[in-house]
Motif scaffolding. Structure first.
Motif, short mmCIF file in Angstrom:
data_model
loop_
_atom_site.label_atom_id
_atom_site.label_comp_id
_atom_site.label_asym_id
_atom_site.label_seq_id
_atom_site.Cartn_x
_atom_site.Cartn_y
_atom_site.Cartn_z
N SER A 111 0.78 -1.24 0.00
CA SER A 111 0.00 0.00 0.00
C SER A 111 0.81 1.29 0.00
CB SER A 111 -0.91 -0.03 1.23
OG SER A 111 -0.20 -0.62 2.31
N ASN A 112 1.98 1.30 0.60
CA ASN A 112 2.84 2.50 0.63
C ASN A 112 4.20 2.12 1.18
OD1 ASN A 112 2.87 2.92 3.65
ND2 ASN A 112 0.69 3.16 3.30
N GLY A 113 5.13 3.07 1.18
CA GLY A 113 6.49 2.78 1.60
C GLY A 113 6.64 2.53 3.08
N THR A 114 5.82 3.21 3.88
CA THR A 114 5.91 3.03 5.33
C THR A 114 5.46 1.62 5.72
OG1 THR A 114 5.36 5.37 5.48
CG2 THR A 114 5.34 4.14 7.54
N ASP A 115 4.36 1.16 5.10
CA ASP A 115 3.92 -0.22 5.33
C ASP A 115 4.97 -1.21 4.82
OD1 ASP A 115 1.55 0.65 6.44
OD2 ASP A 115 0.34 0.30 4.65
N ILE A 128 11.12 10.58 8.10
CA ILE A 128 10.72 10.00 9.39
C ILE A 128 10.10 8.60 9.28
CG2 ILE A 128 8.41 11.07 9.46
CD1 ILE A 128 9.04 11.61 12.52
N ALA A 129 9.57 8.25 8.09
CA ALA A 129 8.91 6.95 7.92
C ALA A 129 9.84 5.78 8.24
CB ALA A 129 8.39 6.81 6.49
N THR A 130 11.14 5.92 7.97
CA THR A 130 12.11 4.85 8.25
C THR A 130 12.03 4.47 9.73
OG1 THR A 130 13.53 6.06 6.69
CG2 THR A 130 14.50 4.16 7.80
N GLU A 137 17.09 -2.56 3.33
CA GLU A 137 17.31 -1.32 2.59
C GLU A 137 16.04 -0.47 2.56
OE1 GLU A 137 18.59 -3.99 -0.92
OE2 GLU A 137 19.21 -1.95 -1.45
N ASP A 138 16.22 0.84 2.73
CA ASP A 138 15.13 1.77 2.44
C ASP A 138 15.46 2.36 1.07
OD1 ASP A 138 13.47 3.98 2.07
OD2 ASP A 138 13.46 4.52 4.20
N ALA A 139 14.76 1.84 0.04
CA ALA A 139 15.06 2.22 -1.34
C ALA A 139 14.01 3.18 -1.92
CB ALA A 139 15.17 0.96 -2.21
N ALA A 140 13.29 3.88 -1.01
CA ALA A 140 12.17 4.72 -1.45
C ALA A 140 12.59 5.83 -2.42
CB ALA A 140 11.48 5.33 -0.23
N GLN A 141 13.86 6.28 -2.30
CA GLN A 141 14.29 7.39 -3.16
C GLN A 141 15.22 6.93 -4.27
OE1 GLN A 141 15.72 10.75 -0.87
NE2 GLN A 141 13.90 10.79 0.43
N ALA A 142 15.26 5.63 -4.54
CA ALA A 142 16.33 5.16 -5.42
C ALA A 142 15.92 4.09 -6.42
CB ALA A 142 17.48 4.64 -4.56
N THR A 196 10.37 -0.15 -0.61
CA THR A 196 10.40 1.03 -1.45
C THR A 196 9.02 1.68 -1.47
OG1 THR A 196 11.30 1.94 -3.50
CG2 THR A 196 9.87 0.03 -3.73
N SER A 197 8.99 2.94 -1.88
CA SER A 197 7.75 3.70 -1.93
C SER A 197 7.52 4.19 -3.35
CB SER A 197 7.86 4.92 -1.00
OG SER A 197 6.87 5.89 -1.33
N PHE A 198 6.26 4.11 -3.78
CA PHE A 198 5.90 4.69 -5.08
C PHE A 198 4.98 5.89 -4.88
CE2 PHE A 198 6.32 -0.03 -6.02
CZ PHE A 198 7.62 0.07 -6.50
N GLY A 211 5.72 11.50 -5.99
CA GLY A 211 6.93 12.27 -6.28
C GLY A 211 8.21 11.45 -6.37
N LYS A 212 8.15 10.15 -6.08
CA LYS A 212 9.38 9.34 -6.17
C LYS A 212 9.76 9.12 -7.64
CE LYS A 212 8.89 8.41 -1.66
NZ LYS A 212 9.51 9.21 -0.61
N ASN A 213 10.94 8.58 -7.90
CA ASN A 213 11.36 8.38 -9.30
C ASN A 213 10.36 7.51 -10.05
OD1 ASN A 213 13.64 9.58 -8.12
ND2 ASN A 213 14.95 8.73 -9.74
C1 LIG Z 1 8.92 8.45 0.83
C2 LIG Z 1 9.80 7.76 1.77
C3 LIG Z 1 9.33 6.76 2.65
C4 LIG Z 1 7.87 6.48 2.89
O1 LIG Z 1 7.10 6.18 1.83
P1 LIG Z 1 5.52 6.42 1.84
O2 LIG Z 1 5.08 5.75 0.61
O3 LIG Z 1 5.29 7.91 1.81
O4 LIG Z 1 4.95 5.80 3.06
C5 LIG Z 1 10.25 6.08 3.43
N1 LIG Z 1 11.57 6.37 3.38
C6 LIG Z 1 12.06 7.34 2.58
C7 LIG Z 1 13.52 7.60 2.56
C8 LIG Z 1 11.19 8.08 1.76
O5 LIG Z 1 11.70 9.04 0.98
#
Ligand SMILES: *Cc1c(COP(=O)(O)O)cnc(C)c1O
Length: 387
Positions: free
Chosen positions: A72-76, A101-103, A170-175, A194-196, A199-201
């Motif tokens: 559902s999202n990157g935090t989940d 902060i989600a990390t 890994e937190d790959a949300a921005q990569a 990862t997060s989609f 605004g992410k790539n």
């Molecule tokens: C965006 C982001 C998240 C969280 O993703 P969401 O989809 O907004 O919950 C986590 N870590 C990093 C580094 C992010 O940039």
């Protein structure tokens, strides 16, 4: 007063540049997405199905991981990845103080304790020595965050993690698409989130995310936890969550994934153009890349003194900017209860006062970047002469 008026009249007219332009991406994919969306609406195919399966397979293949679970999202995604590797109440999760902060939230949600460490001054990514110093008997996971589209030093963390029997999440949300010599972000550690976010790539038309891994056991855990702790409907083995990826979002993600290489390439040229336009500018520190690492420039982050003054001047010149992040996570009100004090993570804290994200997106034009660079030079010079 007349002087001001006449200088305004003779000033070159620079284009306004938004910090981010997402509609250009939507325009590219609309003809591909809308017929599928229409079909999904008419057949009520909203949950799971071919679009979700298709995206999971294509994304896994793209980053070079065996398994991808759309969520559902990157935090989940982070929470599910932490739980899959066994993070539980009271466990410690080591992460950089310079992250979204989600990390940390994802760890807190399951009763674990985020342990914030400093970053390296060149790239503002998690510092390996700081991680080594923070490991305790309660450490369950280390989280290299691939911030700004640059890969964190997963290879250097690996021996440390192996020695202590700790997982690398890994937190790959921005990569999405970034790569290190060992592979792509999301396929470098034990498991990745990862997060989609739009605004992410690689962004959906709303919230979406994914967990990727090569480990079939971890993938199965994530899939089970994501679906109310069940594999077979109404047989619940663990207390899970509902964290599904919508079919409508999967359709958008498939269309954008086909363009991701081209769009990341456009970001790389835009980064090269900023480097060319801003090289040697007094008072502007440009971001550094490591050789053999293919960065995807989710953000183009420079460092300047008097940052807030510079931001205001750029705003007056019609240039949109961002700050990633103004308050390091360990100093936020949300984490005051952990008792961190200013001065504990000196590199993170010094960076927070100076980081400035310039407009960066695939459809950014050179003319826009010339305007940004001119405005940055003027603003930095003015801020410097006022102090
Ligand atoms: C965006 C982001 C998240 C969280 O993703 P969401 O989809 O907004 O919950 C986590 N870590 C990093 C580094 C992010 O940039």
């Amino acid at each position: 007063m007349t002087a001001v008026d006449s200088s305004a009249a003779t000033a070159p007219s620079l284009p306004a540049v938004p910090f981010l332009d997402l509609s250009a991406q939507s325009i590219e994919i609309a003809d591909e997405v809308l017929p599928v969306w229409r079909e999904q609406l008419l057949t009520a195919a909203f949950v799971g199905g071919v679009e979700v399966d298709g995206f999971e397979n294509e994304y896994a293949a793209y980053i070079g991981a065996t398994h991808c679970v759309g969520v559902s999202n990157g935090t989940d995604a982070l929470e599910l990845a932490y739980r899959a590797v066994g993070v539980g109440p009271g466990d410690e999760v080591i992460m950089p103080g310079n992250t979204f902060i989600a990390t940390a939230e994802a760890a807190s949600r399951i009763g674990a304790v985020p342990v914030f460490v400093d970053v390296d001054d060149d790239q503002l990514l998690i510092d390996v020595d700081a991680v080594a110093a923070a490991i305790t008997t309660r450490t369950r996971a280390i989280v290299p965050v691939h911030l700004y589209g640059q890969t964190a030093p997963v290879e250097q963390l690996r021996p440390l993690a192996a020695k202590h029997g700790i997982a690398i999440v890994e937190d790959a949300a921005q990569a999405q698409g970034a790569s290190a010599p060992a592979g792509r972000a999301g396929a470098l550690g034990d498991i990745a989130a990862t997060s989609f976010y739009p605004g992410k790539n690689l962004g959906a038309a709303g919230d979406a995310g994914a967990v990727t891994t090569d480990d079939p056991g971890l993938a199965a855990s994530v899939r089970m936890l994501q679906a109310h702790g069940s594999v077979v409907k109404y047989e619940h083995e663990r207390v899970g969550v509902n964290a599904r990826l919508d079919a409508l979002q999967a359709t958008v993600l498939r269309a954008k994934l086909r363009r991701l290489e081209a769009w990341n390439g456009a970001r790389r040229s835009a980064a090269a153009t900023y480097r060319e336009l801003l090289a040697g500018t007094d008072g502007v520190r440009l971001p550094a890349s490591r050789p053999d690492h293919d960065d995807v420039w989710h953000l183009y982050v420079v460092r300047v003194e008097q940052r807030d003054q510079v931001v205001r001047a750029l705003g007056r010149a019609g240039i949109g900017t961002g700050i990633h992040y103004p308050t390091p996570v360990h100093l936020t009100a949300a984490y005051a209860h952990l008792g961190y004090r200013r001065g504990q993570l000196p590199v993170v804290e010094a960076a927070a006062a100076r980081v400035l994200s310039l407009p960066m997106y695939p459809h950014l034009e050179r003319g826009h970047q010339v305007a940004v660079a001119d405005a940055v030079r003027t603003a930095v010079h003015a801020a410097g002469s006022r102090t």
